[in-house]
Design a protein around this motif. Structure first.
Motif, PDB file in Angstrom:
ATOM      1  N   LYS A  25       0.846  -1.189   0.000  1.00 29.22           N
ATOM      2  CA  LYS A  25       0.000   0.000   0.000  1.00 29.22           C
ATOM      3  C   LYS A  25       0.886   1.245   0.000  1.00 29.22           C
ATOM      4  CE  LYS A  25      -3.775   2.308   2.458  1.00 29.22           C
ATOM      5  NZ  LYS A  25      -4.660   2.272   3.640  1.00 29.22           N
ATOM      6  N   ILE A  26       0.631   2.133  -0.961  1.00 32.06           N
ATOM      7  CA  ILE A  26       1.419   3.360  -1.087  1.00 32.06           C
ATOM      8  C   ILE A  26       0.575   4.537  -0.596  1.00 32.06           C
ATOM      9  CG2 ILE A  26       2.490   4.951  -2.725  1.00 32.06           C
ATOM     10  CD1 ILE A  26       3.316   2.599  -4.390  1.00 32.06           C
ATOM     11  N   GLU A  27       1.165   5.353   0.264  1.00 37.66           N
ATOM     12  CA  GLU A  27       0.472   6.517   0.805  1.00 37.66           C
ATOM     13  C   GLU A  27       1.371   7.754   0.687  1.00 37.66           C
ATOM     14  OE1 GLU A  27      -2.337   4.591   4.249  1.00 37.66           O
ATOM     15  OE2 GLU A  27      -0.332   5.260   4.795  1.00 37.66           O
ATOM     16  N   PRO A  28       0.929   8.792   0.003  1.00 39.83           N
ATOM     17  CA  PRO A  28      -0.281   8.836  -0.831  1.00 39.83           C
ATOM     18  C   PRO A  28      -0.070   8.115  -2.150  1.00 39.83           C
ATOM     19  CG  PRO A  28       0.872  10.918  -0.986  1.00 39.83           C
ATOM     20  CD  PRO A  28       1.636  10.111   0.023  1.00 39.83           C
ATOM     21  N   SER A  29      -1.152   7.589  -2.725  1.00 41.96           N
ATOM     22  CA  SER A  29      -1.027   6.827  -3.971  1.00 41.96           C
ATOM     23  C   SER A  29      -0.799   7.741  -5.169  1.00 41.96           C
ATOM     24  CB  SER A  29      -2.282   5.974  -4.196  1.00 41.96           C
ATOM     25  OG  SER A  29      -3.425   6.803  -4.283  1.00 41.96           O
ATOM     26  N   THR A  30      -1.269   8.971  -5.090  1.00 41.69           N
ATOM     27  CA  THR A  30      -1.056   9.978  -6.143  1.00 41.69           C
ATOM     28  C   THR A  30      -0.341  11.167  -5.531  1.00 41.69           C
ATOM     29  OG1 THR A  30      -3.027   9.286  -7.350  1.00 41.69           O
ATOM     30  CG2 THR A  30      -2.160  11.481  -7.833  1.00 41.69           C
ATOM     31  N   VAL A  31       0.728  11.572  -6.171  1.00 40.39           N
ATOM     32  CA  VAL A  31       1.531  12.683  -5.665  1.00 40.39           C
ATOM     33  C   VAL A  31       1.615  13.760  -6.745  1.00 40.39           C
ATOM     34  CG1 VAL A  31       3.799  13.403  -4.846  1.00 40.39           C
ATOM     35  CG2 VAL A  31       2.893  11.168  -4.203  1.00 40.39           C
ATOM     36  N   VAL A  32       1.279  14.969  -6.366  1.00 43.97           N
ATOM     37  CA  VAL A  32       1.438  16.134  -7.246  1.00 43.97           C
ATOM     38  C   VAL A  32       2.442  17.049  -6.566  1.00 43.97           C
ATOM     39  CG1 VAL A  32       0.330  18.087  -8.349  1.00 43.97           C
ATOM     40  CG2 VAL A  32      -0.920  15.934  -8.113  1.00 43.97           C
ATOM     41  N   VAL A  33       3.569  17.270  -7.217  1.00 46.94           N
ATOM     42  CA  VAL A  33       4.639  18.031  -6.585  1.00 46.94           C
ATOM     43  C   VAL A  33       5.236  18.999  -7.598  1.00 46.94           C
ATOM     44  CG1 VAL A  33       6.317  16.218  -7.104  1.00 46.94           C
ATOM     45  CG2 VAL A  33       6.812  17.868  -5.299  1.00 46.94           C
ATOM     46  N   ARG A  34       5.560  20.176  -7.127  1.00 47.25           N
ATOM     47  CA  ARG A  34       6.188  21.170  -7.998  1.00 47.25           C
ATOM     48  C   ARG A  34       7.640  20.778  -8.230  1.00 47.25           C
ATOM     49  NH1 ARG A  34       5.849  27.751  -7.429  1.00 47.25           N
ATOM     50  NH2 ARG A  34       7.292  28.257  -9.133  1.00 47.25           N
ATOM     51  N   HIS A  35       8.080  20.984  -9.458  1.00 46.61           N
ATOM     52  CA  HIS A  35       9.452  20.671  -9.820  1.00 46.61           C
ATOM     53  C   HIS A  35      10.412  21.469  -8.928  1.00 46.61           C
ATOM     54  CE1 HIS A  35      13.153  20.880 -12.360  1.00 46.61           C
ATOM     55  NE2 HIS A  35      12.812  19.621 -12.620  1.00 46.61           N
ATOM     56  N   GLY A  36      11.334  20.703  -8.271  1.00 47.66           N
ATOM     57  CA  GLY A  36      12.286  21.346  -7.372  1.00 47.66           C
ATOM     58  C   GLY A  36      11.890  21.307  -5.918  1.00 47.66           C
ATOM     59  N   ASP A  37      10.635  20.881  -5.616  1.00 46.93           N
ATOM     60  CA  ASP A  37      10.180  20.781  -4.229  1.00 46.93           C
ATOM     61  C   ASP A  37      10.501  19.398  -3.664  1.00 46.93           C
ATOM     62  OD1 ASP A  37       9.277  23.316  -4.315  1.00 46.93           O
ATOM     63  OD2 ASP A  37       7.137  22.848  -4.191  1.00 46.93           O
ATOM     64  N   PRO A  38      10.422  19.220  -2.332  1.00 44.61           N
ATOM     65  CA  PRO A  38      10.644  17.895  -1.727  1.00 44.61           C
ATOM     66  C   PRO A  38       9.429  16.995  -1.888  1.00 44.61           C
ATOM     67  CG  PRO A  38      10.155  19.500  -0.019  1.00 44.61           C
ATOM     68  CD  PRO A  38      10.254  20.273  -1.304  1.00 44.61           C
ATOM     69  N   VAL A  39       9.645  15.679  -1.748  1.00 48.24           N
ATOM     70  CA  VAL A  39       8.573  14.708  -1.832  1.00 48.24           C
ATOM     71  C   VAL A  39       8.843  13.582  -0.836  1.00 48.24           C
ATOM     72  CG1 VAL A  39       9.702  13.381  -3.672  1.00 48.24           C
ATOM     73  CG2 VAL A  39       7.229  13.288  -3.433  1.00 48.24           C
ATOM     74  N   LEU A  40       7.759  13.006  -0.287  1.00 40.92           N
ATOM     75  CA  LEU A  40       7.886  11.882   0.651  1.00 40.92           C
ATOM     76  C   LEU A  40       6.683  10.981   0.474  1.00 40.92           C
ATOM     77  CD1 LEU A  40       9.013  11.966   4.339  1.00 40.92           C
ATOM     78  CD2 LEU A  40       6.907  10.767   3.720  1.00 40.92           C
ATOM     79  N   ILE A 106       2.694   9.892 -10.013  1.00 39.36           N
ATOM     80  CA  ILE A 106       3.365  11.148  -9.669  1.00 39.36           C
ATOM     81  C   ILE A 106       3.256  12.131 -10.824  1.00 39.36           C
ATOM     82  CG2 ILE A 106       5.616  10.270 -10.459  1.00 39.36           C
ATOM     83  CD1 ILE A 106       6.859  12.001  -8.180  1.00 39.36           C
ATOM     84  N   ALA A 107       2.932  13.336 -10.492  1.00 33.70           N
ATOM     85  CA  ALA A 107       2.816  14.404 -11.494  1.00 33.70           C
ATOM     86  C   ALA A 107       3.652  15.586 -11.040  1.00 33.70           C
ATOM     87  CB  ALA A 107       1.361  14.817 -11.673  1.00 33.70           C
ATOM     88  N   LEU A 108       4.662  15.905 -11.810  1.00 35.06           N
ATOM     89  CA  LEU A 108       5.470  17.097 -11.559  1.00 35.06           C
ATOM     90  C   LEU A 108       4.876  18.262 -12.351  1.00 35.06           C
ATOM     91  CD1 LEU A 108       7.495  14.943 -10.505  1.00 35.06           C
ATOM     92  CD2 LEU A 108       9.323  16.401 -11.437  1.00 35.06           C
TER      93      LEU A 108
END
Length: 452
Positions: A25-40, A106-108
């Motif tokens: 199980k992946i949390e969150p399953s959908t990630v929207v992140v700005r290019h250059g920002d951190p992600v977890l 994932i969407a950058l």
């Protein structure tokens, strides 16, 4: 041990395929992140497993066995094409272990660097009723498939454009809007909004950037034409010119001024109290002369709104209407001429005339010359073979509007007559000189003042 080698060793004891109900199980399953920002993102498993880990172009996590979740994280996301996935190996009651994996959606994204609006191939005021194209330019936007350009006039949405390009990296995008302004649009402000619709997982409200507004100044249209006539006009005839003004308000402060070149010919004002835009026409009666050939008429539509209104008063000038005047031939010197010429000599006979269309020339001479080329010339040299006497020449000039003639009487003087004439003139001059000299001598002897 290196992650790839550990997976390879385990794969030697299991069958690698995706199970119908993967316990990952992946949390969150959908990630929207700005290019250059951190992600977890966390990858969690329930129950026993033989190892879990992350595969990614950046931030991979080697497979571990003594935890129930592993975290994939980056301080800065830079890879536009990345597709991280969490994998795991799981024991079965009978047979080899099973392996499955889950990918992150994932969407950058990257908001545009700039959004600008302009008129295509046009600067300055626009003319009512004409078509114009506005262009919105968006620099470096991603991903374009979730991008929308919205066009506004003031607060009103005029149009919007979406895109289906699947390119993930930043691109430049342009959108156009076709407008046909009216007088009511004078001062209207157009703007375009670049908006990224990234769904419920994306930032709320959606990222958007609005251009600086483009304010348009609308000039009402003014045109001039001849009423029920096209082509050249004829000297002395009457013609009516018409000036048409589209959608002008308020008409009670409106004036139409007529010009021929820089000279004011006439003007018309109106007392209509209608406040809404109306169409207005004004006429000018002209009777052209040959001097008006090539004259340019124009009309100026002007709003005199008083000292509180804009200064100078708003005005628009029509395109000029150039008139071509046709008129009959006119001699530069229309008097019949009498000329004397010595026998054996020729004298030029000048029949020059102006007219529109340009006139043709025809000559009648004592020798009954019928040279077609003579019809095209305005000056004829008399024949040197004529004997003493009086001879009549005539010239006729012709165009579509008439024909006029001029006569030349040529007197051929014998050469002897000329000798006698010049002798008499010489004697007269000599006598005059002697008389003047005698008078001067006489005055000087008497003590009088000299005339010299």
């Amino acid at each position: 041990m290196h992650r790839g080698l550990l997976r390879l060793l385990i794969a030697g004891y299991c069958v690698a395929y995706t199970v119908s109900e993967c316990p990952i199980k992946i949390e969150p399953s959908t990630v929207v992140v700005r290019h250059g920002d951190p992600v977890l993102v966390n990858c969690t498993v329930s129950g026993d497993h033989l190892g879990i880990g992350w595969e990614a172009s950046e931030g991979s996590v080697d497979m571990v066995t003594d935890v129930q979740f592993v975290t994939w994280s980056l301080e800065t996301v830079t890879d536009w094409e990345m597709a991280p996935r969490c994998f795991g190996n799981f024991p079965t009651e009978a047979g080899p272990p099973l392996q499955c994996e889950e990918k992150i959606n994932i969407a950058l994204y990257e908001p545009p660097d700039s959004v600008s609006i302009s008129a295509v191939n046009h600067t300055g005021p626009v003319v009512e009723g004409e078509k114009y194209q506005l262009q919105c330019e968006v620099q470096n936007i991603a991903p374009v498939q979730y991008f929308t350009v919205k066009w506004y006039k003031g607060e009103t949405l005029e149009n919007q454009t979406s895109y289906n390009d699947l390119t993930k990296t930043p691109v430049d995008v342009s959108s156009t809007l076709l407008i046909t302004p009216t007088s009511a649009d004078d001062g209207a402000q157009y703007s375009c909004v670049a908006e990224l619709e990234l769904g419920p997982e994306g930032p709320q409200p959606p990222p958007s950037i609005t251009s600086e507004p483009l304010t348009i100044t609308v000039h009402y249209s003014v045109s001039i034409s001849a009423v029920n006539h096209t082509g050249p006009v004829v000297e002395g005839e009457k013609y009516q010119l018409q000036c048409e003004v589209q959608n002008i308000a308020p008409v009670q402060y409106f004036t139409v001024k007529w010009y021929k070149g820089e000279t004011l010919e006439n003007q018309t004002s109106y007392n209509d109290l209608t406040k809404t835009p109306v169409e207005v026409s004004s006429t000018l009666l002209i009777t052209p002369t040959s001097a008006d050939d090539g004259a340019q008429y124009s009309c100026v539509a002007e709003l005199e709104l008083g000292p509180e209104g804009p200064q100078p008063p708003p005005s628009i000038t029509s395109e000029p209407l150039t008139i071509t005047v046709h008129y009959p031939p006119l001699f530069y010197s229309d008097m019949d001429e009498i000329l004397e010429v010595t026998e054996g000599e020729g004298v030029p006979l000048n029949c020059s005339a102006q007219g529109n269309p340009p006139p043709e020339y025809a000559w009648s001479s004592p020798l009954n010359q019928d040279d077609q080329e003579e019809k095209k010339i305005d000056t004829l040299i008399t024949s040197t073979s004529l004997s003493p006497g009086t001879y009549n020449y005539s010239c006729t000039v012709t165009n579509d509007l008439g024909a006029w003639s001029k006569r030349f009487t040529v007197k051929i003087i014998p050469m002897g007559d000329q000798t006698v004439l010049w002798t008499m003139i010489g004697v007269g001059v000599a006598v005059a000189v002697l008389l003047i000299a005698g008078y001067v001598i006489h005055r000087s002897r008497d003590g009088g003042n000299s005339i010299i």
